[in-house]
Design a protein around this motif. Structure first.
Motif, PDB file in Angstrom:
ATOM      1  N   PRO A   1      -3.326  -2.927  -3.244  1.00 61.28           N
ATOM      2  CA  PRO A   1      -2.962  -2.044  -2.134  1.00 61.28           C
ATOM      3  C   PRO A   1      -4.207  -1.558  -1.385  1.00 61.28           C
ATOM      4  O   PRO A   1      -5.299  -1.567  -1.937  1.00 61.28           O
ATOM      5  N   GLY A   2      -4.009  -1.154  -0.131  1.00 59.03           N
ATOM      6  CA  GLY A   2      -5.103  -0.573   0.656  1.00 59.03           C
ATOM      7  C   GLY A   2      -6.018  -1.626   1.248  1.00 59.03           C
ATOM      8  O   GLY A   2      -5.696  -2.812   1.294  1.00 59.03           O
TER       9      GLY A   2
ATOM     10  N   ARG B   1      -7.155  -1.230  -6.748  1.00 52.28           N
ATOM     11  CA  ARG B   1      -6.967  -0.242  -5.682  1.00 52.28           C
ATOM     12  C   ARG B   1      -8.317   0.039  -5.020  1.00 52.28           C
ATOM     13  O   ARG B   1      -9.327   0.168  -5.704  1.00 52.28           O
TER      14      ARG B   1
ATOM     15  N   SER C   1       0.838  -1.206   0.000  1.00 51.84           N
ATOM     16  CA  SER C   1       0.000   0.000   0.000  1.00 51.84           C
ATOM     17  C   SER C   1       0.870   1.252   0.000  1.00 51.84           C
ATOM     18  O   SER C   1       0.524   2.261  -0.604  1.00 51.84           O
TER      19      SER C   1
ATOM     20  N   ILE D   1      -2.059   3.902   5.032  1.00 48.77           N
ATOM     21  CA  ILE D   1      -2.498   2.561   4.608  1.00 48.77           C
ATOM     22  C   ILE D   1      -4.025   2.491   4.493  1.00 48.77           C
ATOM     23  O   ILE D   1      -4.558   1.963   3.526  1.00 48.77           O
TER      24      ILE D   1
END
Ligand code: SF4
Length: 431
Positions: free
Chosen positions: A114-115, A138, A99, A184
């Motif tokens: 990510p995330g 994402r 992330s 994050i």
């Protein structure tokens, strides 16, 4: 259609593996059992590997390998991914480090998530089954924490003395300079429906667990509702909270009644100047003794987060901190070296001041290496002072002094302290 073989990996950092293994208070890592809960068992056969317990089966073939990457494990995960891809396994990566630095991770994975992954992970799996997966998923909006699936603890090798982990909410209102939470997660603070959390806890396989939340008392009215529902379940648990919320006596009393055994408090330092430097002014050193006494008075033990290496820390910080811990009767401590995780204000400042000593992420574990040039001592002095502090804190003399002052859950605190003591003896004192 034949089921796809899915390998889900919780990696372990070799640098601190021995250190964690010797402690008595390990809890099971939640991320992969949690994400496994989102996977359809009609379409996938799941194999979950926690490297803490067993090695990655490189000689077996899988359709997908999913790896959660944190900073100290990043290089290890990249090597692991390269090896799995050699055998034709499709590698998908997510987690805090991905992330923060997706561009760094990109060459090592077929796909990045990510995330927060509650919505993107199922989306990726659906696309994979259709053969239309993208290279990047994402999370654009904060996912809901309602109607979450149960973590698949059945996939984890049982570990003696292990605690399970539960999420009740996500996010934190504060912005400490060394914390990467805001980079994050989405910035909104969210709670799960209290009845869903209570149902999950009631059916946990063990009687002990930890709340995985970054700030469990962050939404006090919600916490009270949850705590009322938890009392009577006969569980014992721990949670991480900020000290300022411990002003709320009702919250502490409800927590005890609901089975809270200890609270992890990010004290970090016993100097107000240092706390200002860390943007953690919510901690007021003048309130420490009153609030720790209040927590103990409710029958709850304290596990303090203590960090060494701030710019205002001089050589006297170790002894001063030791005296304060004994005076307060701190029951246990997680002692760390200040670590500038990428993406944090601390990292940016130290980089700008040309004070980072390494870009080897394996060193960024907060336990075994100094990664930057401290302001008022050398890296060696910081490491030696930190190690000496840990030995002294977990010496029989200090354990006795602290627990005599606290007088709360003495047997359990003694076991925890002796676990840490054993870990230090095994890993550092005997080479
Ligand atoms: S209070 Fe804790 S979780 Fe919140 S920003 Fe500070 S270190 Fe991070």
């Amino acid at each position: 259609m034949a089921k796809k073989r899915l390998l889900m990996i919780t990696p372990e950092n070799r640098e601190i593996f021995r250190h964690r293994k010797a402690q008595a208070n390990n809890f099971l890592q939640l991320t992969m059992p949690y994400l496994a809960g989102f996977v359809s068992t009609d379409s996938f056969d799941i194999r979950l590997i926690d490297e803490y317990d067993e090695p990655v089966p490189y000689d077996e073939s899988f359709d997908i390998a999913a790896i959660t990457v944190n900073t100290p494990n990043a290089l290890h995960c990249y090597r692991m991914a390269s090896r799995l891809r050699l055998h034709g396994t499709y590698v998908v990566m997510g987690g805090p480090h991905v992330s923060l630095l997706p561009d760094e991770a990109r060459p090592y994975a077929d796909c990045l998530i990510p995330g927060e992954a509650e919505e993107t992970w199922p989306l990726f799996l659906r696309d994979f089954l259709r053969g239309s997966q993208r290279r990047l998923y994402r999370s654009d909006n904060p996912p809901t924490l309602e109607r979450l699936p149960r973590p698949r603890w059945d996939l984890v090798k049982t570990r003696r003395m292990a605690r399970y982990a539960v999420i009740s909410g996500r996010g934190c209102r504060h912005s400490c300079s060394y914390c990467n939470l805001r980079q994050i997660y989405h910035s909104s603070i969210r709670e799960r429906p209290a009845d869903e959390v209570i149902d999950e806890i009631a059916t946990l396989p063990g009687s002990r667990f930890v709340f995985w939340d970054d700030n469990f008392f962050g939404a006090p009215e919600y916490a009270k509702r949850l705590l009322k529902g938890l009392s009577g379940l006969g569980k014992e648990w721990a949670a991480q909270v900020t000290l300022e919320q411990c002003e709320n006596l009702e919250l502490l009393q409800l927590a005890r009644k609901a089975g809270c055994v200890y609270l992890f408090l990010g004290l970090e330092s016993f100097s107000q100047g240092t706390l200002r430097e860390a943007n953690k002014g919510i901690n007021r050193v003048c309130d420490y003794i009153r609030l720790i006494d209040r927590i103990h008075g409710c029958g709850i033990s304290t596990q303090a987060g203590i960090v060494f290496g701030f710019d205002s820390d001089g050589m006297d910080v170790f002894d001063r901190t030791m005296d304060a811990c004994e005076q307060l009767g701190i029951d246990g401590a997680t002692v760390s070296l200040l670590t500038p995780f990428p993406g944090t204000p601390l990292y940016d400042r130290l980089k700008q001041e040309n004070r980072l000593l390494t870009d080897n992420w394996e060193w960024f574990n907060g336990k075994t290496r100094v990664t930057f040039q401290p302001r008022r001592m050398s890296p060696e002095q910081l490491f030696t002072g930190y190690m000496r502090f840990r030995r002294k804190f977990f010496s029989l003399r200090s354990i006795f002094r602290r627990l005599c002052r606290s007088r709360v859950n003495i047997l359990q605190s003694l076991i925890l302290n002796l676990g840490y003591r054993q870990s230090i003896e095994r890993n550092y004192d005997r080479g």
